[in-house]
Design a protein around this motif. Sequence first.
Motif: not given
Length: 246
Positions: A9-20, A22-26, A84-88
């Motif tokens: 729920x935090x690393x993707x947009x659960x309402x939009x298929x296949x949408x990360x 990125x801001x939250x992950x970063x 996630x790996x790239x962002x980290x």
Amino acid sequence: MILIKLGGSIITNKNKPLTPNRNSIRKIATNLKNVNEPLVIIHGGGSFGHYWSVKYDMHTKPQRHEAKGVSYVKNSMVELNNIVLKSFLESDLRPYCLPPSDFMTSDKPLIKKVKEIPKIAKTGLTPISYGDVMWFGKNKFYILSGDRIMGILSKILRPRLAIFVTNVDGVYSDMKSKRLLSEITEEKPITSEVSMDVTGGMARKIKEAFNISKNGTDVFFVNGNVPKRIINAINDKSFEGTVFRG
Ligand code: IP8
């Protein structure tokens, strides 16, 4: 060692298929950069793994499945893991990809392999695992939830803390009043609200959290939109969220 689950729920947009998201992950990665303790990260499937699992009717129970469905779920999780790996890495952390098939066979942990994970974390690398579609044997596959991985790893490794990061403030008494429960001491049934989640959403998290806390680990539920709360939980400072005391 601290075990952190980054919920879908935090690393993707659960309402939009296949949408990360990125801001939250970063933002989370940048905050975790300031933690001086070995970390092991697990992430969920969100609108990647769950999207395909729902489409191909795949669940936590081992079953025979269309090969195409298994491929789609698996690929989507590898893709999300890579984001996630790239962002980290870009946030100057040292992520280390750790697919669950590295330390599980069928639905059982490989104890020796699991025990190596904190050693990897102590070198300065941050192992990052994730919920995945797993080979069960006998032509069957099943969906392994990242929450279940939290339970499995905690039981063997007894981390100092286990933190579940989601996009809500913690556990609410009910979805109507949305009163935040700051501490949970007894197990009660929670009805799950998420329909696209094949692994059981909040109810599954709470079940795992209870079992983890019963083994003596403090478990926190925090809102990843305010990453400082993760750091406060780690540093034992004015904590905002829900705690299950170990
Ligand atoms: O989001 C499930 O992991 P979770 C992963 O942690 C898949 O339950 C493949 C749906």
